[in-house]
Design a protein around this motif. Sequence first.
Motif, PDB file in Angstrom:
ATOM      1  N   GLU A 235     -65.906 -39.042 -22.199  1.00  0.00           N
ATOM      2  CA  GLU A 235     -66.523 -37.944 -22.935  1.00  0.00           C
ATOM      3  C   GLU A 235     -67.290 -38.462 -24.153  1.00  0.00           C
ATOM      4  O   GLU A 235     -66.823 -39.351 -24.875  1.00  0.00           O
ATOM      5  CB  GLU A 235     -65.443 -36.963 -23.382  1.00  0.00           C
ATOM      6  CG  GLU A 235     -65.969 -35.631 -23.854  1.00  0.00           C
ATOM      7  CD  GLU A 235     -64.856 -34.621 -24.054  1.00  0.00           C
ATOM      8  OE1 GLU A 235     -64.268 -34.635 -25.151  1.00  0.00           O
ATOM      9  OE2 GLU A 235     -64.564 -33.848 -23.106  1.00  0.00           O
ATOM     10  N   TRP A 236     -68.498 -37.907 -24.332  1.00  0.00           N
ATOM     11  CA  TRP A 236     -69.326 -38.232 -25.490  1.00  0.00           C
ATOM     12  C   TRP A 236     -69.963 -36.943 -26.021  1.00  0.00           C
ATOM     13  O   TRP A 236     -70.104 -35.959 -25.294  1.00  0.00           O
ATOM     14  CB  TRP A 236     -70.435 -39.213 -25.112  1.00  0.00           C
ATOM     15  CG  TRP A 236     -69.943 -40.597 -24.816  1.00  0.00           C
ATOM     16  CD1 TRP A 236     -69.528 -41.079 -23.605  1.00  0.00           C
ATOM     17  CD2 TRP A 236     -69.794 -41.662 -25.750  1.00  0.00           C
ATOM     18  NE1 TRP A 236     -69.139 -42.391 -23.717  1.00  0.00           N
ATOM     19  CE2 TRP A 236     -69.296 -42.780 -25.034  1.00  0.00           C
ATOM     20  CE3 TRP A 236     -70.040 -41.806 -27.114  1.00  0.00           C
ATOM     21  CZ2 TRP A 236     -69.032 -43.996 -25.638  1.00  0.00           C
ATOM     22  CZ3 TRP A 236     -69.792 -43.017 -27.720  1.00  0.00           C
ATOM     23  CH2 TRP A 236     -69.284 -44.101 -26.989  1.00  0.00           C
TER      24      TRP A 236
ATOM     25  N   THR B 229     -70.237 -31.725 -25.960  1.00  0.00           N
ATOM     26  CA  THR B 229     -69.732 -32.908 -25.248  1.00  0.00           C
ATOM     27  C   THR B 229     -70.218 -32.931 -23.804  1.00  0.00           C
ATOM     28  O   THR B 229     -70.455 -31.887 -23.185  1.00  0.00           O
ATOM     29  CB  THR B 229     -68.201 -32.942 -25.255  1.00  0.00           C
ATOM     30  OG1 THR B 229     -67.689 -31.752 -24.638  1.00  0.00           O
ATOM     31  CG2 THR B 229     -67.676 -33.060 -26.671  1.00  0.00           C
ATOM     32  N   TYR B 230     -70.402 -34.129 -23.285  1.00  0.00           N
ATOM     33  CA  TYR B 230     -70.743 -34.342 -21.880  1.00  0.00           C
ATOM     34  C   TYR B 230     -69.960 -35.550 -21.382  1.00  0.00           C
ATOM     35  O   TYR B 230     -69.369 -36.296 -22.171  1.00  0.00           O
ATOM     36  CB  TYR B 230     -72.254 -34.576 -21.719  1.00  0.00           C
ATOM     37  CG  TYR B 230     -72.746 -35.873 -22.331  1.00  0.00           C
ATOM     38  CD1 TYR B 230     -72.881 -37.028 -21.556  1.00  0.00           C
ATOM     39  CD2 TYR B 230     -73.080 -35.948 -23.691  1.00  0.00           C
ATOM     40  CE1 TYR B 230     -73.327 -38.214 -22.117  1.00  0.00           C
ATOM     41  CE2 TYR B 230     -73.535 -37.132 -24.250  1.00  0.00           C
ATOM     42  CZ  TYR B 230     -73.649 -38.262 -23.466  1.00  0.00           C
ATOM     43  OH  TYR B 230     -74.081 -39.434 -24.012  1.00  0.00           O
ATOM     44  N   ARG B 231     -69.943 -35.744 -20.082  1.00  0.00           N
ATOM     45  CA  ARG B 231     -69.216 -36.864 -19.488  1.00  0.00           C
ATOM     46  C   ARG B 231     -70.221 -37.869 -18.933  1.00  0.00           C
ATOM     47  O   ARG B 231     -71.073 -37.523 -18.115  1.00  0.00           O
ATOM     48  CB  ARG B 231     -68.245 -36.413 -18.407  1.00  0.00           C
ATOM     49  CG  ARG B 231     -67.212 -35.422 -18.925  1.00  0.00           C
ATOM     50  CD  ARG B 231     -65.985 -35.363 -18.033  1.00  0.00           C
ATOM     51  NE  ARG B 231     -65.213 -36.595 -18.072  1.00  0.00           N
ATOM     52  CZ  ARG B 231     -64.306 -36.883 -19.000  1.00  0.00           C
ATOM     53  NH1 ARG B 231     -64.059 -36.032 -19.994  1.00  0.00           N
ATOM     54  NH2 ARG B 231     -63.640 -38.013 -18.949  1.00  0.00           N
ATOM     55  N   ALA B 232     -70.121 -39.093 -19.415  1.00  0.00           N
ATOM     56  CA  ALA B 232     -70.996 -40.176 -18.969  1.00  0.00           C
ATOM     57  C   ALA B 232     -70.225 -41.113 -18.064  1.00  0.00           C
ATOM     58  O   ALA B 232     -68.999 -41.300 -18.217  1.00  0.00           O
ATOM     59  CB  ALA B 232     -71.542 -40.947 -20.169  1.00  0.00           C
ATOM     60  N   ALA B 233     -70.931 -41.722 -17.123  1.00  0.00           N
ATOM     61  CA  ALA B 233     -70.288 -42.629 -16.162  1.00  0.00           C
ATOM     62  C   ALA B 233     -69.687 -43.831 -16.883  1.00  0.00           C
ATOM     63  O   ALA B 233     -70.189 -44.294 -17.909  1.00  0.00           O
ATOM     64  CB  ALA B 233     -71.313 -43.098 -15.141  1.00  0.00           C
ATOM     65  N   LEU B 234     -68.594 -44.318 -16.316  1.00  0.00           N
ATOM     66  CA  LEU B 234     -67.944 -45.526 -16.824  1.00  0.00           C
ATOM     67  C   LEU B 234     -67.724 -46.452 -15.621  1.00  0.00           C
ATOM     68  O   LEU B 234     -66.731 -46.350 -14.912  1.00  0.00           O
ATOM     69  CB  LEU B 234     -66.614 -45.194 -17.487  1.00  0.00           C
ATOM     70  CG  LEU B 234     -65.875 -46.358 -18.159  1.00  0.00           C
ATOM     71  CD1 LEU B 234     -66.722 -46.955 -19.282  1.00  0.00           C
ATOM     72  CD2 LEU B 234     -64.520 -45.901 -18.687  1.00  0.00           C
ATOM     73  N   PRO B 235     -68.696 -47.336 -15.339  1.00  0.00           N
ATOM     74  CA  PRO B 235     -68.589 -48.176 -14.136  1.00  0.00           C
ATOM     75  C   PRO B 235     -67.476 -49.212 -14.255  1.00  0.00           C
ATOM     76  O   PRO B 235     -67.161 -49.683 -15.346  1.00  0.00           O
ATOM     77  CB  PRO B 235     -69.961 -48.845 -14.056  1.00  0.00           C
ATOM     78  CG  PRO B 235     -70.498 -48.791 -15.443  1.00  0.00           C
ATOM     79  CD  PRO B 235     -69.914 -47.585 -16.093  1.00  0.00           C
ATOM     80  N   ALA B 236     -66.902 -49.553 -13.113  1.00  0.00           N
ATOM     81  CA  ALA B 236     -65.852 -50.568 -13.071  1.00  0.00           C
ATOM     82  C   ALA B 236     -66.436 -51.944 -13.358  1.00  0.00           C
ATOM     83  O   ALA B 236     -67.635 -52.179 -13.186  1.00  0.00           O
ATOM     84  CB  ALA B 236     -65.187 -50.564 -11.693  1.00  0.00           C
TER      85      ALA B 236
END
Length: 392
Positions: free
Chosen positions: A10-11, A33-40
Amino acid sequence: MGWPAVTSEEWVWDPPSDRVGPTRAERSAVGRTYRAALPARLAALDLPISSRVAAQAEEAVAEMRAFDAESTGELASLAAILLRSESASSSQIENLTASARAVAEAEVTHAGRGNAALVVANVEAMVAAVELADRLDATAILRMQDVLLRDTAPHLVGWRAEPVWIGPGGSTPLTADFVAPHHSRIRDSIEDLIRFSARDDLPVLAQTAVAHAQFETIHPFADGNGRTGRALVHALLRAKGITRHVTIPVSGGLLHDRDGYIAALDAYRAGDLEPIVTAFALAGLRAVHHGRLMRERIAAVRDQWQHRVRARRDSAVWRLADALLAHPVVDAATAARQLGISETNVHRHLRVLADAGVLVPTNHHKARRVLWRAPDVLTVMDAYARDVGRRG
């Protein structure tokens, strides 16, 4: 063990006021707030693909190596044609289309605008990618994007500092289908990708496909991610020794099933890497098929010219004809440089080819000079574009 899906974090969307979009939805989303991808992290991961997919990828690698080895000798100009065609296909995936003639004229005049200029920039980015293959790092990736955009959108060159997202018109980071990682994550993610790409213990085409999908997931730039990411593919193919002589038109193979390619990128983010590996294997096989057709058609053009042109075998006319196979539009200055003679003397060679129907002169109003084009070669290149653009 399966492949890790992309998670999210969340950002708060807090862009500078001059970067807020013009729509009411974009303005109202600021501060929320929005949700941004978090790549592995990939660097230490193995590639869990089935034996069927692995075999398909190895078949594609074998065909690509064979085609590259075949593409030497008399038709060295094939390398230049394939590079330009690959760049055009990569641009076409982004819905940026231009005729072969428009692109070739823009290369000579540097006066083109719109899509032709963008394709020319993509050609230069592909060249940079291949040249940087032996030192592939974050600086090299930045260089590819810089070459791609410095003339058309210099303000977008470099790592982005704001959210980017994929979604329908009017979407915001709150409503988008996919929001790329927060810009603070870019450099670490790119360094991890570079470490993964440098490994030599993985099947090459699968590694290349995954590296490309990870790059597109990171989406490190405000613009040019797709074209830079496909240029990165060619840097990896060269670095891994699959190609040595030519740029195999993999983007043309992907364009054949553009929807499948995009769906494979979505599947990758959901934790299934096999679709993107399969997409690249099929694209590689299609690329070899279309590359061989291109080579046959160019050879046929050269044979036709042999019967039509009236010149001694040792005449500079034939050297100019061979140069036209790689660069089908020239002006007198360009032709003179290619032959290593004065611009005054080159006109008689141009006229010989024009009398044979190999060249057609045109007054180019933007460049304010005469351009000479080889319609037979341009026809082959446009035929290639039509072939690879057919949905399958």
